[in-house]
Design a protein around this motif. Sequence first.
Motif, PDB file in Angstrom:
ATOM      1  N   PHE A   1      11.931  22.478  25.629  1.00  0.00           N
ATOM      2  CA  PHE A   1      11.789  23.715  26.388  1.00  0.00           C
ATOM      3  C   PHE A   1      10.876  23.563  27.597  1.00  0.00           C
ATOM      4  N   PHE A   2       9.982  22.614  27.550  1.00  0.00           N
ATOM      5  CA  PHE A   2       9.035  22.422  28.637  1.00  0.00           C
ATOM      6  C   PHE A   2       9.071  20.959  29.091  1.00  0.00           C
ATOM      7  N   LYS A   3       8.662  20.747  30.338  1.00  0.00           N
ATOM      8  CA  LYS A   3       8.543  19.376  30.806  1.00  0.00           C
ATOM      9  C   LYS A   3       7.451  18.681  30.003  1.00  0.00           C
ATOM     10  N   PRO A   4       7.701  17.455  29.530  1.00  0.00           N
ATOM     11  CA  PRO A   4       6.665  16.759  28.770  1.00  0.00           C
ATOM     12  C   PRO A   4       5.434  16.499  29.629  1.00  0.00           C
ATOM     13  N   GLU A   5       4.293  16.419  28.978  1.00  0.00           N
ATOM     14  CA  GLU A   5       3.059  16.121  29.687  1.00  0.00           C
ATOM     15  C   GLU A   5       2.901  14.619  29.839  1.00  0.00           C
ATOM     16  N   CYS A   6       2.370  14.211  30.980  1.00  0.00           N
ATOM     17  CA  CYS A   6       2.041  12.801  31.180  1.00  0.00           C
ATOM     18  C   CYS A   6       0.932  12.433  30.203  1.00  0.00           C
ATOM     19  N   PRO A   7       1.089  11.373  29.434  1.00  0.00           N
ATOM     20  CA  PRO A   7       0.073  11.009  28.442  1.00  0.00           C
ATOM     21  C   PRO A   7      -1.231  10.518  29.049  1.00  0.00           C
ATOM     22  N   LEU A   8      -1.241  10.246  30.361  1.00  0.00           N
ATOM     23  CA  LEU A   8      -2.453   9.740  31.000  1.00  0.00           C
ATOM     24  C   LEU A   8      -3.278  10.839  31.659  1.00  0.00           C
TER      25      LEU A   8
ATOM     26  N   THR B   1       2.725   5.633  39.904  1.00  0.00           N
ATOM     27  CA  THR B   1       2.305   4.876  41.087  1.00  0.00           C
ATOM     28  C   THR B   1       1.067   4.040  40.781  1.00  0.00           C
ATOM     29  N   GLN B   2       0.112   4.644  40.068  1.00  0.00           N
ATOM     30  CA  GLN B   2      -1.112   3.918  39.721  1.00  0.00           C
ATOM     31  C   GLN B   2      -0.821   2.755  38.781  1.00  0.00           C
ATOM     32  N   LEU B   3       0.108   2.942  37.866  1.00  0.00           N
ATOM     33  CA  LEU B   3       0.480   1.868  36.945  1.00  0.00           C
ATOM     34  C   LEU B   3       1.122   0.703  37.687  1.00  0.00           C
TER      35      LEU B   3
ATOM     36  N   GLY C   1      -6.669  -2.993  33.265  1.00  0.00           N
ATOM     37  CA  GLY C   1      -7.709  -2.166  33.848  1.00  0.00           C
ATOM     38  C   GLY C   1      -7.074  -0.909  34.422  1.00  0.00           C
ATOM     39  N   GLY C   2      -7.889   0.075  34.757  1.00  0.00           N
ATOM     40  CA  GLY C   2      -7.377   1.268  35.396  1.00  0.00           C
ATOM     41  C   GLY C   2      -6.286   1.959  34.587  1.00  0.00           C
ATOM     42  N   ALA C   3      -5.215   2.313  35.281  1.00  0.00           N
ATOM     43  CA  ALA C   3      -4.122   3.064  34.657  1.00  0.00           C
ATOM     44  C   ALA C   3      -3.436   2.276  33.549  1.00  0.00           C
ATOM     45  N   LEU C   4      -3.315   0.947  33.711  1.00  0.00           N
ATOM     46  CA  LEU C   4      -2.636   0.144  32.696  1.00  0.00           C
ATOM     47  C   LEU C   4      -3.458   0.092  31.409  1.00  0.00           C
ATOM     48  N   LYS C   5      -4.764  -0.009  31.531  1.00  0.00           N
ATOM     49  CA  LYS C   5      -5.632   0.017  30.349  1.00  0.00           C
ATOM     50  C   LYS C   5      -5.512   1.361  29.641  1.00  0.00           C
ATOM     51  N   ARG C   6      -5.475   2.459  30.409  1.00  0.00           N
ATOM     52  CA  ARG C   6      -5.345   3.788  29.815  1.00  0.00           C
ATOM     53  C   ARG C   6      -3.979   3.951  29.143  1.00  0.00           C
ATOM     54  N   ALA C   7      -2.938   3.380  29.750  1.00  0.00           N
ATOM     55  CA  ALA C   7      -1.600   3.487  29.176  1.00  0.00           C
ATOM     56  C   ALA C   7      -1.512   2.753  27.840  1.00  0.00           C
TER      57      ALA C   7
ATOM     58  N   PRO D   1       4.073   6.555  21.263  1.00  0.00           N
ATOM     59  CA  PRO D   1       4.956   5.383  21.209  1.00  0.00           C
ATOM     60  C   PRO D   1       6.111   5.453  22.198  1.00  0.00           C
ATOM     61  N   GLN D   2       6.440   6.654  22.691  1.00  0.00           N
ATOM     62  CA  GLN D   2       7.575   6.799  23.601  1.00  0.00           C
ATOM     63  C   GLN D   2       7.363   6.092  24.933  1.00  0.00           C
ATOM     64  N   ILE D   3       6.120   5.814  25.317  1.00  0.00           N
ATOM     65  CA  ILE D   3       5.888   5.184  26.620  1.00  0.00           C
ATOM     66  C   ILE D   3       6.126   3.681  26.576  1.00  0.00           C
ATOM     67  N   ALA D   4       6.275   3.112  25.372  1.00  0.00           N
ATOM     68  CA  ALA D   4       6.464   1.660  25.253  1.00  0.00           C
ATOM     69  C   ALA D   4       7.762   1.209  25.911  1.00  0.00           C
ATOM     70  N   ARG D   5       8.790   2.039  25.852  1.00  0.00           N
ATOM     71  CA  ARG D   5      10.079   1.644  26.425  1.00  0.00           C
ATOM     72  C   ARG D   5       9.951   1.379  27.926  1.00  0.00           C
ATOM     73  N   GLN D   6       9.299   2.302  28.654  1.00  0.00           N
ATOM     74  CA  GLN D   6       9.132   2.116  30.093  1.00  0.00           C
ATOM     75  C   GLN D   6       8.268   0.900  30.401  1.00  0.00           C
ATOM     76  N   LEU D   7       7.179   0.740  29.664  1.00  0.00           N
ATOM     77  CA  LEU D   7       6.304  -0.417  29.882  1.00  0.00           C
ATOM     78  C   LEU D   7       7.039  -1.717  29.580  1.00  0.00           C
ATOM     79  N   GLY D   8       7.852  -1.723  28.520  1.00  0.00           N
ATOM     80  CA  GLY D   8       8.624  -2.916  28.178  1.00  0.00           C
ATOM     81  C   GLY D   8       9.660  -3.249  29.237  1.00  0.00           C
ATOM     82  N   CYS D   9      10.259  -2.215  29.826  1.00  0.00           N
ATOM     83  CA  CYS D   9      11.247  -2.450  30.889  1.00  0.00           C
ATOM     84  C   CYS D   9      10.580  -3.009  32.137  1.00  0.00           C
ATOM     85  N   TRP D  10       9.382  -2.505  32.467  1.00  0.00           N
ATOM     86  CA  TRP D  10       8.660  -3.068  33.617  1.00  0.00           C
ATOM     87  C   TRP D  10       8.298  -4.524  33.364  1.00  0.00           C
ATOM     88  N   LEU D  11       7.880  -4.824  32.139  1.00  0.00           N
ATOM     89  CA  LEU D  11       7.578  -6.213  31.781  1.00  0.00           C
ATOM     90  C   LEU D  11       8.819  -7.083  31.937  1.00  0.00           C
TER      91      LEU D  11
END
Length: 230
Positions: A13-20, A35-37, A61-67, A77-87
Amino acid sequence: MAHPALKTVLNLFFKPECPLCGRPAETEFCRYCQTQLLRCQFPEGGEFPGDVPVFVWGRYGGALKRAIAALKYDGNPQIARQLGCWLADGWLGTQETLPKNLTVVPIPLHPDKLKKRGFNQAELLARGFCELTGLSLKPHGLERVRDTEALHGLSSAERQKNLQNALRVGKDRPPRPNSVLILDDIYTTGATVNAALRAFKTHRIPVAGVVALATTNTPPPRQRSRPKSH
């Protein structure tokens, strides 16, 4: 912190919140945090020399450490897919051709820690990685048979001792003649990787390389191939 199931219902029903940062996000992260990531990514690829090639996507460090903290400790755990794709995208950029007969094996958690956390972050990253690369995944190719203390704050020698005989080849071992690509979230001294290498060497399973999302180390300048003389 909202229960993961409640988050899923609210997101309908609502836009998800950014976990960072908590801002509304169209995808896993808001545009600002994404962008920071991406600024944490090593611009020329994070390749490290060693017994096997090591590729690391970005600086811890920075945004990646926070992620990574949001993934491992804050129930995201849902953010792992995006991080894995960037990797995966970064690693593919270093490959002239995609190696054949390559199986991805994530570094495992001890069963007690897995039960407490509810997931293995390296396995979730590996699923995103394999989704983009098309490589096969053996999530239980390794197993951790001894619970080890946190590596943070330990010296390199202490880390090596801490991980001695902590890993072994699991029930989901890669088929021969496949070689292994080890995947972890953070690469520092290489103690965990060395423990995995010893486990695979015991069973004569070749390891083609290592990929990790983040490191505190600085990669050496990338060696550029010289043009052939005519």
